[in-house]
Write a protein that holds these residues in place. Structure first.
Motif, PDB file in Angstrom:
ATOM      1  N   ALA A  95       1.102  -1.295  -0.282  1.00  0.00           N
ATOM      2  CA  ALA A  95      -0.108  -0.205  -0.012  1.00  0.00           C
ATOM      3  C   ALA A  95       1.141   0.621  -0.140  1.00  0.00           C
ATOM      4  O   ALA A  95       0.454   2.661  -0.632  1.00  0.00           O
ATOM      5  CB  ALA A  95      -0.777  -0.170   1.152  1.00  0.00           C
ATOM      6  N   THR A  96       1.839   1.567   0.373  1.00  0.00           N
ATOM      7  CA  THR A  96       2.875   2.414   0.629  1.00  0.00           C
ATOM      8  C   THR A  96       3.345   2.979  -0.797  1.00  0.00           C
ATOM      9  O   THR A  96       3.779   3.854  -1.142  1.00  0.00           O
ATOM     10  CB  THR A  96       4.351   2.274   1.850  1.00  0.00           C
ATOM     11  OG1 THR A  96       3.568   1.480   3.309  1.00  0.00           O
ATOM     12  CG2 THR A  96       4.757   3.163   1.541  1.00  0.00           C
ATOM     13  N   MET A  98       1.784   1.787  -3.312  1.00  0.00           N
ATOM     14  CA  MET A  98       1.384   1.414  -4.505  1.00  0.00           C
ATOM     15  C   MET A  98       0.597   3.377  -4.413  1.00  0.00           C
ATOM     16  O   MET A  98       0.296   4.288  -5.393  1.00  0.00           O
ATOM     17  CB  MET A  98      -0.400   1.416  -3.903  1.00  0.00           C
ATOM     18  CG  MET A  98      -0.198  -0.670  -4.579  1.00  0.00           C
ATOM     19  SD  MET A  98      -1.139  -1.477  -3.954  1.00  0.00           S
ATOM     20  CE  MET A  98      -2.601  -1.046  -4.509  1.00  0.00           C
ATOM     21  N   PHE A  99       0.895   3.927  -2.862  1.00  0.00           N
ATOM     22  CA  PHE A  99       0.527   5.494  -2.867  1.00  0.00           C
ATOM     23  C   PHE A  99       1.678   6.228  -2.854  1.00  0.00           C
ATOM     24  O   PHE A  99       0.936   7.881  -3.615  1.00  0.00           O
ATOM     25  CB  PHE A  99       0.274   5.632  -1.314  1.00  0.00           C
ATOM     26  CG  PHE A  99       0.185   6.733  -0.800  1.00  0.00           C
ATOM     27  CD1 PHE A  99      -1.066   7.338  -1.234  1.00  0.00           C
ATOM     28  CD2 PHE A  99       1.119   7.228   0.028  1.00  0.00           C
ATOM     29  CE1 PHE A  99      -1.387   8.807  -0.310  1.00  0.00           C
ATOM     30  CE2 PHE A  99       0.732   8.845   0.040  1.00  0.00           C
ATOM     31  CZ  PHE A  99      -0.428   9.580   0.368  1.00  0.00           C
ATOM     32  N   THR A 101       3.349   5.585  -5.774  1.00  0.00           N
ATOM     33  CA  THR A 101       3.700   5.544  -6.759  1.00  0.00           C
ATOM     34  C   THR A 101       2.148   6.346  -7.679  1.00  0.00           C
ATOM     35  O   THR A 101       2.184   7.363  -8.626  1.00  0.00           O
ATOM     36  CB  THR A 101       3.566   4.138  -7.899  1.00  0.00           C
ATOM     37  OG1 THR A 101       4.590   3.481  -6.859  1.00  0.00           O
ATOM     38  CG2 THR A 101       3.349   3.881  -9.324  1.00  0.00           C
TER      39      THR A 101
END
Lengths: 307, 307
Positions: A95-96, A98-99, A101
């Motif tokens: 998630a880190t 993805m956020f 990016t």
């Protein structure tokens, strides 16, 4: 005001000690991004995340990186496809990336991403990427092949000899917002016990950083990541040897002597103090193995008191 | 040899029925990619994945998309950051997008990715993206704003009126490898019960596809996704109405009459048969609600027997 130059696990642990003895909001950590890598389209910033997760108290205590209690559903499923799973990304850690990016895609610089991620975790230390521009550490293997840092470090498990390290993009990179200001404004600059070549090296390669340190050399204190001839973690000892340096705190002193006034070495290396002082640095002997948070706080205190 | 034009859930279910009555390796499914979206840097192909997961027998039976027994650690963690979580990506599903994105980055066309993913799941139906080139369905809302398909479909939960649909990039797109050959070689072409506007529409917009169907119109059979004036799933009924069509199987017949010879409609719509035949299509009445695998197999049989 304190500024720190930080790589990954060793730096993160020292910073986690520092916040126990100083106001976190008075600390600026300038973090290496030369290890950053794009995997599966995701922008991964290993050192920034290690520092963030450690300061948030959510880091995996066994590995020193990634999130504690992580699940690995995505990696296991990626194995089904024969995908690239040598760089392990836990489900929540994903998630880190993805956020990050998505924010980068939306036009935000990395420094804004770092601030947003830190805020989400309640981290009040100012985390500053060394640059918002892409800088990529490249390693030349003894075979002559040049590979990306993570190919050497993770995929090849840093088990092959190297002949050269360079920081692609560093010459064109600008220091991240606040980096030079933090180095100028700080009462003390701490060079964390990170790999001198591939963690601190990239930060020093950003135009303006080394000279900013040289200008205030007397109040720059470094902590040796080499203890009794071995890296506390990682391949720093072998890398130093392969690049022609003695794998000891003495080499760290030599590499840092132009911009640091003091080197903290471990008690195990006390006998090296005269050789270190011969390089022009003051030498302070202290326990440097951060076995727990208390030991980390003690080391942070020893480093700051050395000035 | 059978070729199918496929959108998402409805198509996937019909194909899962078809493989029970025909050799899966004799079936080519040409799948809509107009719904594809980049999220967090990952390339997501919703229709392709729905078809693949369904044929592999691993789809979530409740939603009709995603993987059964999925975990949501990454999405939950993304919420912490205030990240984009309106498009739900399960942890194991993420691996599909990561693998796809990496292959695309490495220079492989989407069609090769689709084949690799299908093989990993043991799916032997030939899955063909309608194009390897990017085609993106864009929806004009009644407010005048144009949004990406998934913004309308997922983020806005297709709850706002629309005025226009277009397929950005379609005119410049080439049919995916094997698409036109499959349409030419097939003994029968089945237009699956997918949204005529936004699932079948993009496939028809790829240069060469519509004419390939028109050339063999007599052996093209479509299954109406509209039953008793309502879409079996999704907003097809409202979209048809908002775009000026009657929300019924009659509109489906009108939209398909230039390239399809037969339309299969549900028993609930038997009274519409004369109006459908007035459009020039033969009309076959059958149970079209695929309540289970057996019903899906029966519908596939009815469609093929209609030729």
């Amino acid at each position: 005001m304190i500024a720190a130059l930080a790589g990954g696990v060793g730096a993160a642990r020292l910073l986690a000690g520092m916040v126990q003895i100083a106001d976190p909001a008075s600390i600026s950590a300038i973090v290496n991004t030369g290890d950053d890598i794009e995997l599966h389209g995701l922008h991964v910033s290993p050192d920034l995340d290690t520092v963030t997760y450690t300061l948030a108290g959510v880091v995996d205590p066994t590995t020193g990186w990634g999130l504690a209690g992580e699940s690995w559903q995505a990696m296991d499923a990626l194995d089904r496809y024969g995908g690239q799973t040598w760089f392990r990304l836990g489900d929540r850690d994903l998630a880190t990336h993805m956020f990050r990016t998505q924010m980068l895609r939306d036009g935000h610089p990395l420094s804004e991403v770092v601030t947003a991620v830190a805020q989400a975790w309640g981290v009040t230390v100012h985390l500053l990427p060394m640059s918002d521009d892409p800088v990529r550490t490249r390693i030349t293997l003894a075979s002559g092949e040049e590979v990306a840092f993570q190919d050497y470090f993770v995929r090849l498990r840093h088990s092959v000899p190297i002949t050269k390290v360079r920081f692609d993009g560093a010459e064109q990179a600008e220091p991240g917002p606040g980096v030079l200001a933090a180095l100028d404004a700080a009462d003390a600059v701490v060079v964390c016990p990170s790999n001198p070549v591939v963690s601190i090296g990239p930060i020093l390669a950003i135009p303006g950083v080394r000279i900013a340190l040289e200008r205030r050399k007397a109040t720059v204190v470094a902590v040796s990541p080499i203890v009794a001839g071995a890296a506390v973690k990682g391949p720093a000892d072998r890398m130093l040897a392969e690049l022609g340096h003695e794998p000891s705190a003495v080499s760290v002193a030599e590499l840092y002597s132009s911009f640091a006034g003091t080197l903290v070495i471990d008690e195990a290396d006390a006998a090296l103090a005269p050789r270190i002082e011969a390089t022009g640095l003051r030498c302070v002997v202290a326990p440097t193995i951060m076995v727990d948070r208390e030991a980390a706080a003690h080391l942070a205190r020893a480093a700051l008191d050395a000035l």
